[in-house]
Design a protein around this motif. Structure first.
Motif, PDB file in Angstrom:
ATOM      1  N   THR A  81       2.052   3.222  -8.049  1.00 42.16           N
ATOM      2  CA  THR A  81       2.675   3.139  -6.728  1.00 42.16           C
ATOM      3  C   THR A  81       2.308   4.361  -5.890  1.00 42.16           C
ATOM      4  O   THR A  81       2.132   4.255  -4.677  1.00 42.16           O
ATOM      5  CB  THR A  81       4.202   3.012  -6.868  1.00 42.16           C
ATOM      6  N   VAL A  84      -0.847   3.898  -3.865  1.00 39.57           N
ATOM      7  CA  VAL A  84      -0.636   3.089  -2.659  1.00 39.57           C
ATOM      8  C   VAL A  84      -0.014   3.947  -1.564  1.00 39.57           C
ATOM      9  O   VAL A  84      -0.423   3.891  -0.404  1.00 39.57           O
ATOM     10  CB  VAL A  84       0.250   1.856  -2.961  1.00 39.57           C
ATOM     11  N   LEU A  88      -1.475   4.709   2.138  1.00 38.55           N
ATOM     12  CA  LEU A  88      -0.694   4.378   3.336  1.00 38.55           C
ATOM     13  C   LEU A  88      -0.428   5.608   4.189  1.00 38.55           C
ATOM     14  O   LEU A  88      -0.361   5.510   5.418  1.00 38.55           O
ATOM     15  CB  LEU A  88       0.616   3.691   2.943  1.00 38.55           C
ATOM     16  N   PRO A 122      -3.492  -2.663   6.499  1.00 34.58           N
ATOM     17  CA  PRO A 122      -2.206  -2.928   5.860  1.00 34.58           C
ATOM     18  C   PRO A 122      -1.207  -3.470   6.871  1.00 34.58           C
ATOM     19  O   PRO A 122      -1.088  -2.966   7.979  1.00 34.58           O
ATOM     20  CB  PRO A 122      -1.773  -1.555   5.338  1.00 34.58           C
ATOM     21  N   TRP A 125       4.302  -2.933   3.454  1.00 36.94           N
ATOM     22  CA  TRP A 125       4.578  -2.540   2.071  1.00 36.94           C
ATOM     23  C   TRP A 125       6.072  -2.622   1.887  1.00 36.94           C
ATOM     24  O   TRP A 125       6.832  -2.109   2.709  1.00 36.94           O
ATOM     25  CB  TRP A 125       4.100  -1.120   1.773  1.00 36.94           C
ATOM     26  N   GLU A 140       7.033  -3.874  -6.201  1.00 35.54           N
ATOM     27  CA  GLU A 140       6.514  -3.528  -4.879  1.00 35.54           C
ATOM     28  C   GLU A 140       5.543  -4.609  -4.450  1.00 35.54           C
ATOM     29  O   GLU A 140       4.931  -5.266  -5.290  1.00 35.54           O
ATOM     30  CB  GLU A 140       5.814  -2.167  -4.888  1.00 35.54           C
ATOM     31  N   LEU A 142       2.399  -5.292  -1.491  1.00 38.06           N
ATOM     32  CA  LEU A 142       1.506  -4.789  -0.454  1.00 38.06           C
ATOM     33  C   LEU A 142       0.871  -5.994   0.225  1.00 38.06           C
ATOM     34  O   LEU A 142       0.306  -6.862  -0.442  1.00 38.06           O
ATOM     35  CB  LEU A 142       0.427  -3.890  -1.061  1.00 38.06           C
TER      36      LEU A 142
END
Length: 153
Positions: A81, A84, A88, A122, A125, A140, A142
């Motif tokens: 995680t 990610v 981001l 993206p 999230w 999670e 995405l």
């Protein structure tokens, strides 16, 4: 007496490799890790319907554009995680369309297929709902928008 043909063997090789997949995701130089599920890989050709006078046996369906649904990747919360979140955080400094690859792999790591998406941005999230009174697995998700697949797919 006519000869009978032997029964056809059903090959299970292709379907056997598609069971229990994990999805390894990379966006440019950012390794985002393995995801447990991947939804939305596909495309849709938008058609415009036209009726023509004198053509009474049907209507014309003309392709106008191609649409790509968003790709949603989900997995249980874990150490990956953080990768990610690092990606981001760079995106929040300026939105730039990138290239992403999604590799479908078997549980032993054998690559089945790779999809390469262009113009990836993206969209969303979502992390887990953190409550101490539930014993659900924290997950999670995405969500990525894209502008199509590269020619290598």
């Amino acid at each position: 007496m006519p000869m009978s043909t032997p029964p056809q063997k059903v090959l299970l090789e292709d379907t056997a490799t598609a069971v229990g997949l994990q999805y390894v995701v990379t966006v440019d130089d950012h390794q985002l890790g393995r995801f447990a599920s991947c939804e939305g890989l596909g495309l849709e050709v938008v058609l415009e319907t036209r009726e023509e006078g004198g053509f009474n046996t049907g209507v014309w369906q003309l392709p106008t554009r191609v649409k790509y649904p968003n790709v949603k990747l989900s997995r249980p919360l874990g150490a990956q995680t953080e990768s990610v979140m690092r990606w981001l955080s760079t995106v929040s400094q300026g939105l730039v369309a990138t290239t992403a690859s999604i590799e479908a792999r078997t549980t032993d790591g054998t690559k089945v297929v790779t999809w390469t998406l262009r113009g990836v941005v993206p969209v969303r999230w979502t992390g887990p709902q953190l409550t101490s009174d539930q014993t659900k697995i924290a997950t999670e998700t995405l969500e990525l928008a894209h502008h199509g697949f590269t020619a290598g797919v």
